[in-house]
Scaffold this active site. Structure first.
Site, PDB file in Angstrom:
ATOM      1  N   LYS A  17      27.921-104.886 -55.599  1.00 40.89           N
ATOM      2  CA  LYS A  17      27.457-103.679 -54.628  1.00 40.89           C
ATOM      3  C   LYS A  17      26.573-104.385 -53.305  1.00 40.89           C
ATOM      4  O   LYS A  17      25.479-104.937 -53.962  1.00 40.89           O
ATOM      5  CB  LYS A  17      26.700-102.964 -55.574  1.00 40.89           C
ATOM      6  CG  LYS A  17      27.696-102.075 -56.563  1.00 40.89           C
ATOM      7  CD  LYS A  17      27.204-100.952 -57.243  1.00 40.89           C
ATOM      8  CE  LYS A  17      28.091 -99.944 -57.834  1.00 40.89           C
ATOM      9  NZ  LYS A  17      27.132 -99.065 -58.850  1.00 40.89           N
ATOM     10  N   GLU A  24      15.707-102.714 -66.795  1.00 42.30           N
ATOM     11  CA  GLU A  24      17.252-102.882 -66.287  1.00 42.30           C
ATOM     12  C   GLU A  24      17.624-103.735 -67.851  1.00 42.30           C
ATOM     13  O   GLU A  24      18.747-103.540 -68.156  1.00 42.30           O
ATOM     14  CB  GLU A  24      17.584-103.580 -65.027  1.00 42.30           C
ATOM     15  CG  GLU A  24      17.361-102.737 -63.710  1.00 42.30           C
ATOM     16  CD  GLU A  24      18.042-101.687 -63.530  1.00 42.30           C
ATOM     17  OE1 GLU A  24      19.294-101.550 -64.151  1.00 42.30           O
ATOM     18  OE2 GLU A  24      18.058-101.117 -62.605  1.00 42.30           O
ATOM     19  N   HIS A  36      16.759 -92.011 -59.657  1.00 45.22           N
ATOM     20  CA  HIS A  36      16.843 -91.922 -57.930  1.00 45.22           C
ATOM     21  C   HIS A  36      16.052 -90.607 -57.465  1.00 45.22           C
ATOM     22  O   HIS A  36      15.485 -90.859 -56.521  1.00 45.22           O
ATOM     23  CB  HIS A  36      18.268 -91.918 -57.607  1.00 45.22           C
ATOM     24  CG  HIS A  36      19.108 -93.080 -57.467  1.00 45.22           C
ATOM     25  ND1 HIS A  36      20.407 -93.262 -57.426  1.00 45.22           N
ATOM     26  CD2 HIS A  36      18.438 -94.398 -57.502  1.00 45.22           C
ATOM     27  CE1 HIS A  36      20.548 -94.616 -57.429  1.00 45.22           C
ATOM     28  NE2 HIS A  36      19.499 -95.366 -57.553  1.00 45.22           N
ATOM     29  N   HIS A  69      11.977 -99.321 -58.039  1.00 43.14           N
ATOM     30  CA  HIS A  69      13.005 -98.798 -58.498  1.00 43.14           C
ATOM     31  C   HIS A  69      13.114 -98.968 -59.967  1.00 43.14           C
ATOM     32  O   HIS A  69      13.555 -97.963 -60.731  1.00 43.14           O
ATOM     33  CB  HIS A  69      14.108 -99.608 -57.787  1.00 43.14           C
ATOM     34  CG  HIS A  69      15.651 -99.279 -58.337  1.00 43.14           C
ATOM     35  ND1 HIS A  69      16.306 -98.072 -58.173  1.00 43.14           N
ATOM     36  CD2 HIS A  69      16.403-100.180 -59.021  1.00 43.14           C
ATOM     37  CE1 HIS A  69      17.420 -98.201 -58.839  1.00 43.14           C
ATOM     38  NE2 HIS A  69      17.457 -99.289 -59.564  1.00 43.14           N
ATOM     39  N   ARG A  91      34.770-109.377 -40.518  1.00 44.67           N
ATOM     40  CA  ARG A  91      35.438-108.513 -41.524  1.00 44.67           C
ATOM     41  C   ARG A  91      35.525-109.355 -43.001  1.00 44.67           C
ATOM     42  O   ARG A  91      36.069-108.978 -43.782  1.00 44.67           O
ATOM     43  CB  ARG A  91      36.882-108.414 -41.406  1.00 44.67           C
ATOM     44  CG  ARG A  91      37.311-107.712 -40.019  1.00 44.67           C
ATOM     45  CD  ARG A  91      38.589-107.126 -39.877  1.00 44.67           C
ATOM     46  NE  ARG A  91      38.764-106.312 -38.776  1.00 44.67           N
ATOM     47  CZ  ARG A  91      38.920-106.567 -37.434  1.00 44.67           C
ATOM     48  NH1 ARG A  91      39.360-108.129 -37.222  1.00 44.67           N
ATOM     49  NH2 ARG A  91      39.224-105.751 -36.862  1.00 44.67           N
ATOM     50  N   ARG A 108      32.118 -98.634 -65.383  1.00 48.87           N
ATOM     51  CA  ARG A 108      31.241 -99.294 -64.568  1.00 48.87           C
ATOM     52  C   ARG A 108      30.055 -98.279 -64.444  1.00 48.87           C
ATOM     53  O   ARG A 108      28.801 -98.475 -64.256  1.00 48.87           O
ATOM     54  CB  ARG A 108      31.573-100.028 -63.216  1.00 48.87           C
ATOM     55  CG  ARG A 108      30.413-100.604 -62.382  1.00 48.87           C
ATOM     56  CD  ARG A 108      30.838-101.601 -61.401  1.00 48.87           C
ATOM     57  NE  ARG A 108      29.479-101.952 -60.890  1.00 48.87           N
ATOM     58  CZ  ARG A 108      29.581-103.034 -60.105  1.00 48.87           C
ATOM     59  NH1 ARG A 108      30.804-103.678 -59.674  1.00 48.87           N
ATOM     60  NH2 ARG A 108      28.466-103.373 -59.373  1.00 48.87           N
ATOM     61  N   HIS A 162      19.880 -94.069 -64.000  1.00 49.14           N
ATOM     62  CA  HIS A 162      19.550 -93.945 -62.434  1.00 49.14           C
ATOM     63  C   HIS A 162      19.752 -92.753 -61.761  1.00 49.14           C
ATOM     64  O   HIS A 162      19.325 -92.415 -60.610  1.00 49.14           O
ATOM     65  CB  HIS A 162      20.598 -95.046 -61.888  1.00 49.14           C
ATOM     66  CG  HIS A 162      20.310 -96.482 -62.185  1.00 49.14           C
ATOM     67  ND1 HIS A 162      20.187 -97.097 -63.115  1.00 49.14           N
ATOM     68  CD2 HIS A 162      20.253 -97.523 -61.090  1.00 49.14           C
ATOM     69  CE1 HIS A 162      20.016 -98.369 -63.065  1.00 49.14           C
ATOM     70  NE2 HIS A 162      19.979 -98.542 -61.976  1.00 49.14           N
TER      71      HIS A 162
HETATM   72  N1  GLY Z   1      23.583-101.508 -60.443  1.00 47.50           N
HETATM   73  C1  GLY Z   1      24.564-100.875 -60.799  1.00 47.50           C
HETATM   74  C2  GLY Z   1      25.955-101.306 -60.717  1.00 47.50           C
HETATM   75  O1  GLY Z   1      25.827-102.545 -60.043  1.00 47.50           O
HETATM   76  O2  GLY Z   1      27.006-100.992 -60.819  1.00 47.50           O
END
Ligand code: GLY
Length: 378
Positions: free
Chosen positions: A152, A194, A269, A282, A130, A258, A265
């Site tokens: 993420k 980026e 994508h 990417h 967990r 955020r 993106h």
């Molecule tokens: N790559 C976008 C983020 O981390 O929110």
């Protein structure tokens, strides 16, 4: 003679519940063990390093040596980590290794690699017992400036990229630009997309600095590690990490702000998916996505043609693709509807309004998307 310790810069991700440092500087990798100790992990802690075969060959031994010198009980798992291996099955292999090495609640996973390794090792850490700690040690420019920061984690589902995942913040991000010496130039360029993104969304001085650097040597531009050079590279890493850290600290779980990190993106994508994963890296797809989003913003009267051109010139200076194959408009629109960013059936686009400022809009019409994508067709 003793070697001087490397000059490292620390940027804090100032989350209220779980703040953590991003340590950046040449030679940082050799300090990994002591940096982890500084985060409160004791000698004897079990550490599983997850990496891919290429990174393992270059940096696995240095990473392991640093951990062992700091007293950790460290082992390594090498996984195949292409985009097509970013699946629950590969995360299962990390879980198997965690079980075999008897990782406990106080143990630690170190992700040593690019974004795919970081996402999968982070997700394995988020789900083992967990949730155990993870340290991100990114080895690609793209992972250094984006994927490794912000928590993420996840894997792909046949229905789309990163549809399975969890927010799981690392305890430390350690960035050593020296490892970029072995990064293929195409991947360096993909990461630069980026960096340009941060300039457009919230850092106008960074954008201007990139323009100035590109102008100094128009032939070399920003298209390789050697063209950029170590001093500027350190600054770009710091500024990008700072830009991302500020956004993540303000909105950890993408409730609002955020989402601006997704600039480029949404259509990026689509390009990745419809051209076949692996055709474009990417970051290359994000570069094309930024050109598309810029074109949409201009068509909607939000962004000036002059700024659209400034962005195009930076993407060009980074050696990134400016054109892509023709995509079926219906397939593009269908693919957009499967995007994670759809809310109440409406697709949200991050669109620039200046250099360093963006808005989020859910009223982009299909005709504008189709026309702008057609304009980017080779
Ligand atoms: N790559 C976008 C983020 O981390 O929110």
């Amino acid at each position: 003679m003793t070697l001087a310790p490397p000059a490292l810069r620390t940027i804090e991700v100032a989350l209220q519940a779980n703040p953590y440092p991003i340590v950046i500087g040449s030679g940082a990798l050799a300090t990994l063990g002591e940096q982890i100790r500084a985060q409160g992990f004791k000698a004897g802690t079990k550490v599983l390093v997850v990496t891919n075969p290429v990174v393992h060959d270059h940096y696995g031994a240095a990473c392991l040596a640093s951990l062992q010198q700091a007293g950790f009980d460290a082992g390594v798992l090498v996984i195949e980590a292409g985009e097509d291996q970013k699946t629950p099955a590969t995360v299962g292999l990390i879980h198997d290794a965690a079980f075999a090495r008897k990782l406990e609640r106080g143990s630690l996973i170190v992700a040593l690699g690019g974004g795919v390794v970081g996402d999968m090792a982070g997700f394995a850490a988020a789900t083992w017992l967990r949730g155990i700690a993870v340290v991100q040690v990114p080895t690609t420019l793209l992972a250094m400036v984006d994927a490794a920061i912000g928590g993420k984690t996840g894997v792909n589902h046949p229905g789309g990229k990163n549809l399975i995942g969890a927010f799981h913040q690392p305890r430390l991000v350690l960035i050593d630009p020296m490892v970029l010496a072995t990064l293929p130039v195409r991947e360096f360029r993909a990461g630069m997309a980026e960096v340009i993104k941060y300039g457009v969304i919230n850092d106008a001085p960074l954008f201007a600095e990139l323009e100035a650097a590109a102008a100094r040597d128009p032939e070399a531009g920003l298209a390789s590690e050697s063209a950029v050079g170590p001093a500027l590279l350190q600054r770009l890493l710091e500024r990008s990490a700072d830009a991302k850290a500020r956004v993540v600290a303000a909105d950890e779980r993408e409730g609002g702000l955020r989402a601006i990190l997704n600039y480029g993106h949404t259509l990026g994508h689509v390009v990745e998916a419809l051209c076949g994963y692996g055709t474009y890296l990417h970051g290359e797809a994000v570069g094309l996505g930024m050109l598309a989003a810029g074109g949409i913003a201009c068509a909607m009267g939000l962004w000036s043609a002059e700024d659209v051109e400034r962005q195009r010139l930076l993407v060009l200076a980074a050696g990134l693709p400016l054109k892509m194959p023709a995509l079926d408009p219906q397939a593009v629109l269908a693919c957009l509807q499967g995007d994670k960013k759809v809310r109440d059936g409406k697709l949200r686009f991050v669109l620039p309004t200046g250099i360093g400022t963006v808005v989020i809009r859910d009223d982009v019409d299909a005709g504008t998307i189709t026309a702008v994508m057609a304009g980017l067709t080779a």
